[in-house]
Design a protein around this motif. Structure first.
Motif, PDB file in Angstrom:
ATOM      1  N   VAL A 215     -41.795 -29.681 -16.109  1.00 42.56           N
ATOM      2  CA  VAL A 215     -40.480 -29.012 -16.152  1.00 42.56           C
ATOM      3  C   VAL A 215     -40.567 -28.287 -15.673  1.00 42.56           C
ATOM      4  CG1 VAL A 215     -38.448 -28.187 -18.254  1.00 42.56           C
ATOM      5  CG2 VAL A 215     -40.099 -30.062 -19.040  1.00 42.56           C
ATOM      6  N   PRO A 216     -39.547 -27.749 -14.359  1.00 44.48           N
ATOM      7  CA  PRO A 216     -39.039 -27.006 -13.417  1.00 44.48           C
ATOM      8  C   PRO A 216     -38.492 -25.513 -14.473  1.00 44.48           C
ATOM      9  CG  PRO A 216     -37.624 -28.536 -12.980  1.00 44.48           C
ATOM     10  CD  PRO A 216     -38.711 -28.872 -14.128  1.00 44.48           C
ATOM     11  N   SER A 217     -39.244 -24.336 -15.355  1.00 38.88           N
ATOM     12  CA  SER A 217     -38.800 -23.965 -15.118  1.00 38.88           C
ATOM     13  C   SER A 217     -37.943 -22.766 -14.968  1.00 38.88           C
ATOM     14  CB  SER A 217     -39.545 -22.933 -17.056  1.00 38.88           C
ATOM     15  OG  SER A 217     -40.717 -22.509 -16.406  1.00 38.88           O
ATOM     16  N   ASP A 218     -38.693 -22.841 -13.481  1.00 34.83           N
ATOM     17  CA  ASP A 218     -37.910 -21.810 -12.822  1.00 34.83           C
ATOM     18  C   ASP A 218     -36.704 -21.414 -12.191  1.00 34.83           C
ATOM     19  OD1 ASP A 218     -39.716 -22.870 -11.216  1.00 34.83           O
ATOM     20  OD2 ASP A 218     -40.912 -21.509 -10.641  1.00 34.83           O
ATOM     21  N   GLU A 219     -36.434 -22.686 -12.221  1.00 33.52           N
ATOM     22  CA  GLU A 219     -35.672 -23.762 -10.777  1.00 33.52           C
ATOM     23  C   GLU A 219     -33.884 -23.851 -12.373  1.00 33.52           C
ATOM     24  OE1 GLU A 219     -36.436 -27.364  -9.244  1.00 33.52           O
ATOM     25  OE2 GLU A 219     -38.694 -26.439  -8.961  1.00 33.52           O
ATOM     26  N   TYR A 220     -33.441 -23.599 -12.554  1.00 31.37           N
ATOM     27  CA  TYR A 220     -32.618 -24.233 -13.340  1.00 31.37           C
ATOM     28  C   TYR A 220     -32.171 -23.035 -14.968  1.00 31.37           C
ATOM     29  CZ  TYR A 220     -32.246 -28.434 -11.054  1.00 31.37           C
ATOM     30  OH  TYR A 220     -32.865 -29.598 -10.387  1.00 31.37           O
ATOM     31  N   VAL A 221     -30.760 -22.847 -14.703  1.00 27.75           N
ATOM     32  CA  VAL A 221     -30.921 -21.706 -16.328  1.00 27.75           C
ATOM     33  C   VAL A 221     -29.344 -22.569 -16.480  1.00 27.75           C
ATOM     34  CG1 VAL A 221     -32.115 -19.716 -16.226  1.00 27.75           C
ATOM     35  CG2 VAL A 221     -29.998 -19.845 -15.126  1.00 27.75           C
ATOM     36  N   GLN A 222     -29.184 -22.883 -17.940  1.00 27.90           N
ATOM     37  CA  GLN A 222     -27.776 -22.818 -18.490  1.00 27.90           C
ATOM     38  C   GLN A 222     -27.196 -21.868 -19.261  1.00 27.90           C
ATOM     39  OE1 GLN A 222     -26.458 -26.480 -21.843  1.00 27.90           O
ATOM     40  NE2 GLN A 222     -26.402 -27.066 -19.753  1.00 27.90           N
ATOM     41  N   PRO A 283     -25.449 -16.609 -32.974  1.00 23.04           N
ATOM     42  CA  PRO A 283     -23.861 -16.689 -33.251  1.00 23.04           C
ATOM     43  C   PRO A 283     -23.334 -15.658 -32.484  1.00 23.04           C
ATOM     44  CG  PRO A 283     -25.448 -15.446 -35.547  1.00 23.04           C
ATOM     45  CD  PRO A 283     -26.137 -16.113 -34.532  1.00 23.04           C
ATOM     46  N   LEU A 284     -22.658 -15.484 -31.716  1.00 24.58           N
ATOM     47  CA  LEU A 284     -21.500 -14.873 -30.827  1.00 24.58           C
ATOM     48  C   LEU A 284     -19.886 -14.915 -30.949  1.00 24.58           C
ATOM     49  CD1 LEU A 284     -23.066 -16.624 -28.225  1.00 24.58           C
ATOM     50  CD2 LEU A 284     -23.828 -14.530 -28.874  1.00 24.58           C
ATOM     51  N   LYS A 285     -19.451 -13.656 -31.156  1.00 28.40           N
ATOM     52  CA  LYS A 285     -18.512 -13.517 -30.888  1.00 28.40           C
ATOM     53  C   LYS A 285     -17.853 -14.573 -29.380  1.00 28.40           C
ATOM     54  CE  LYS A 285     -17.968 -10.820 -34.751  1.00 28.40           C
ATOM     55  NZ  LYS A 285     -16.889 -10.913 -35.640  1.00 28.40           N
ATOM     56  N   ALA A 286     -15.765 -14.152 -29.670  1.00 25.10           N
ATOM     57  CA  ALA A 286     -15.809 -15.009 -28.232  1.00 25.10           C
ATOM     58  C   ALA A 286     -16.084 -14.478 -27.261  1.00 25.10           C
ATOM     59  CB  ALA A 286     -14.379 -15.232 -28.496  1.00 25.10           C
ATOM     60  N   GLY A 287     -16.173 -14.994 -25.892  1.00 27.20           N
ATOM     61  CA  GLY A 287     -17.029 -14.109 -24.891  1.00 27.20           C
ATOM     62  C   GLY A 287     -17.877 -13.728 -25.046  1.00 27.20           C
ATOM     63  N   GLY A 288     -18.630 -13.576 -25.618  1.00 31.39           N
ATOM     64  CA  GLY A 288     -20.878 -13.775 -25.995  1.00 31.39           C
ATOM     65  C   GLY A 288     -20.993 -15.045 -25.176  1.00 31.39           C
ATOM     66  N   ALA A 289     -22.514 -15.227 -25.033  1.00 26.82           N
ATOM     67  CA  ALA A 289     -22.583 -16.737 -24.385  1.00 26.82           C
ATOM     68  C   ALA A 289     -24.821 -16.496 -24.967  1.00 26.82           C
ATOM     69  CB  ALA A 289     -22.534 -16.399 -22.998  1.00 26.82           C
ATOM     70  N   THR A 290     -24.722 -17.154 -24.450  1.00 29.84           N
ATOM     71  CA  THR A 290     -26.944 -17.531 -24.506  1.00 29.84           C
ATOM     72  C   THR A 290     -26.769 -17.980 -23.158  1.00 29.84           C
ATOM     73  OG1 THR A 290     -26.298 -19.671 -25.306  1.00 29.84           O
ATOM     74  CG2 THR A 290     -26.899 -18.491 -27.420  1.00 29.84           C
ATOM     75  N   VAL A 291     -28.051 -17.795 -22.237  1.00 29.55           N
ATOM     76  CA  VAL A 291     -28.732 -18.190 -21.893  1.00 29.55           C
ATOM     77  C   VAL A 291     -29.854 -19.329 -21.052  1.00 29.55           C
ATOM     78  CG1 VAL A 291     -29.424 -16.440 -20.683  1.00 29.55           C
ATOM     79  CG2 VAL A 291     -28.996 -17.785 -18.638  1.00 29.55           C
ATOM     80  N   HIS A 292     -30.918 -19.955 -21.208  1.00 28.72           N
ATOM     81  CA  HIS A 292     -32.336 -21.367 -21.486  1.00 28.72           C
ATOM     82  C   HIS A 292     -32.250 -21.660 -19.929  1.00 28.72           C
ATOM     83  CE1 HIS A 292     -28.675 -24.084 -22.855  1.00 28.72           C
ATOM     84  NE2 HIS A 292     -30.265 -25.494 -22.604  1.00 28.72           N
ATOM     85  N   ASN A 293     -33.247 -21.917 -20.691  1.00 26.24           N
ATOM     86  CA  ASN A 293     -33.852 -22.427 -19.436  1.00 26.24           C
ATOM     87  C   ASN A 293     -34.110 -24.198 -19.462  1.00 26.24           C
ATOM     88  OD1 ASN A 293     -37.021 -23.897 -20.158  1.00 26.24           O
ATOM     89  ND2 ASN A 293     -37.243 -21.262 -19.178  1.00 26.24           N
ATOM     90  N   TYR A 294     -34.333 -25.391 -18.566  1.00 25.13           N
ATOM     91  CA  TYR A 294     -34.129 -26.800 -18.498  1.00 25.13           C
ATOM     92  C   TYR A 294     -35.557 -27.121 -20.306  1.00 25.13           C
ATOM     93  CZ  TYR A 294     -30.395 -28.164 -15.484  1.00 25.13           C
ATOM     94  OH  TYR A 294     -29.224 -28.250 -15.083  1.00 25.13           O
ATOM     95  N   GLY A 295     -35.897 -26.403 -20.635  1.00 26.18           N
ATOM     96  CA  GLY A 295     -37.364 -27.090 -20.882  1.00 26.18           C
ATOM     97  C   GLY A 295     -37.281 -26.449 -22.723  1.00 26.18           C
ATOM     98  N   THR A 296     -35.924 -25.837 -22.525  1.00 20.04           N
ATOM     99  CA  THR A 296     -35.923 -25.158 -24.196  1.00 20.04           C
ATOM    100  C   THR A 296     -35.505 -25.574 -25.246  1.00 20.04           C
ATOM    101  OG1 THR A 296     -35.830 -22.784 -22.445  1.00 20.04           O
ATOM    102  CG2 THR A 296     -35.467 -23.170 -25.237  1.00 20.04           C
TER     103      THR A 296
END
Length: 324
Positions: A215-222, A283-296
């Protein structure tokens, strides 16, 4: 690292009167210097892991110093997102992201942006904006609109994308991360379908990417942006930290046909493949976010509530152009 901030402030400020609002011992390693006029402010003695925000009241400028780099951010940037200065100063822990494969961001955007995005999101759900070409159920179970940016300009240019792009620069280590994909996934109250444990890179090939693929873990984030308050009852994100660097796990088609573009993929026997005792709910309030890579590995439950919708706005950044 030796550095003098005056090199970046040429002739804009006529004197060097400063008022220090915090010090290097402040929480989260953040120091804030409020300056009505600045011209020379040597910071060569500061540790390189310090985040320093210089807020100029006259010229409406924020200078953000991190690890020897300076980022210039206007106060209007923060106001456009409905975020106060203190909220904006949330450090992004790049090392933690590399270690765990994900981060939770308590506030990516403010209430005004959430409301604007949610308004168009709801219009799409109601069919007032025609998204029929890509409005198909994920795995034949969960409402999913692929590529909302093709149907309305707010999903091509909005403060969430701007803020996430800034974060993606740090996480991917590139100056110009490319937006490569976006989607909306909606779980209405009582929609009990789960999004099972999976890794995004499993979707890189049709019908699925073979197990064992690197998995190219340093090429994509979501980025997964909550437009409602989310928790374990209505379907917040869950991650297994530290499981993103290994080769891709074995997946199978959990919903939809093999040639269905919005098929649902899942890790085979996740209880054996993953240590789910380490799973972390976000858990998040509205306007919060998570970010992860393609292998997580990640998962969301169904919406077990009776009156709380769960609107997720999802988009990806890459080091490569769309389709490259």
């Amino acid at each position: 690292m030796m550095m003098d901030l005056s090199l970046s402030l040429t002739s804009a400020w006529p004197c060097a009167a400063t008022e220090t609002g915090a010090s290097a011992s402040s929480p989260n390693g953040i120091a804030t210097v409020h300056a009505r006029f600045l011209r020379t402010f040597p910071i060569s003695a500061l540790p390189t892991n310090l985040s320093l925000f210089l807020i100029d009241d006259k010229f409406d400028l924020i200078l953000h110093f991190v690890n020897g780099s300076i980022y210039s951010i206007s106060r209007a940037w923060a106001w456009r997102r409905g975020i106060g200065i203190e909220e904006m100063m949330q450090p992004i822990d790049v090392e933690r992201f590399r270690r765990d494969g994900f981060l939770a961001i308590p506030q990516l955007v403010g209430a005004a942006t959430v409301a604007a995005l949610a308004d168009i999101y709801d219009a799409m759900l109601r069919g007032e904006i025609d998204c029929s070409a890509t409005d198909n159920p994920l795995g034949m179970t969960t409402r999913q609109i692929m590529l909302p940016s093709a149907y309305h300009p707010i999903f091509r240019d909005n403060p969430a994308l701007d803020a996430a792009r800034d974060i993606a620069r740090d996480l991917l280590g590139v100056a110009d991360p490319k937006p490569v994909f976006d989607m909306l996934i909606y779980k209405e109250p009582g929609q009990l379908a789960t999004t099972p444990w999976h890794q995004d890179y499993s979707y890189a090939q049709m019908p699925l990417t073979p197990a064992g693929t690197l998995v190219p873990s340093d090429e994509y984030v979501q980025f997964w942006v909550a437009l409602d308050d989310v928790d374990e009852e209505n379907g917040c994100m869950h991650f297994v930290p530290g499981a993103h660097d290994a080769p891709l796990l074995d997946h199978y088609i959990a919903g939809g046909d093999a040639d269905y573009s919005q098929r649902l993929l899942a890790i085979r026997d996740p209880e054996a493949a993953l240590d789910l005792t380490k799973a972390v709910a976000c858990p998040l309030k509205a306007g919060g976010a998570t970010v992860h890579n393609y292998g997580t590995p990640h998962f969301t439950s169904g919406n077990r509530t009776t009156a709380r919708p769960r609107r997720a706005y999802i988009f990806n950044f890459s080091t490569r152009d769309r389709g490259a």
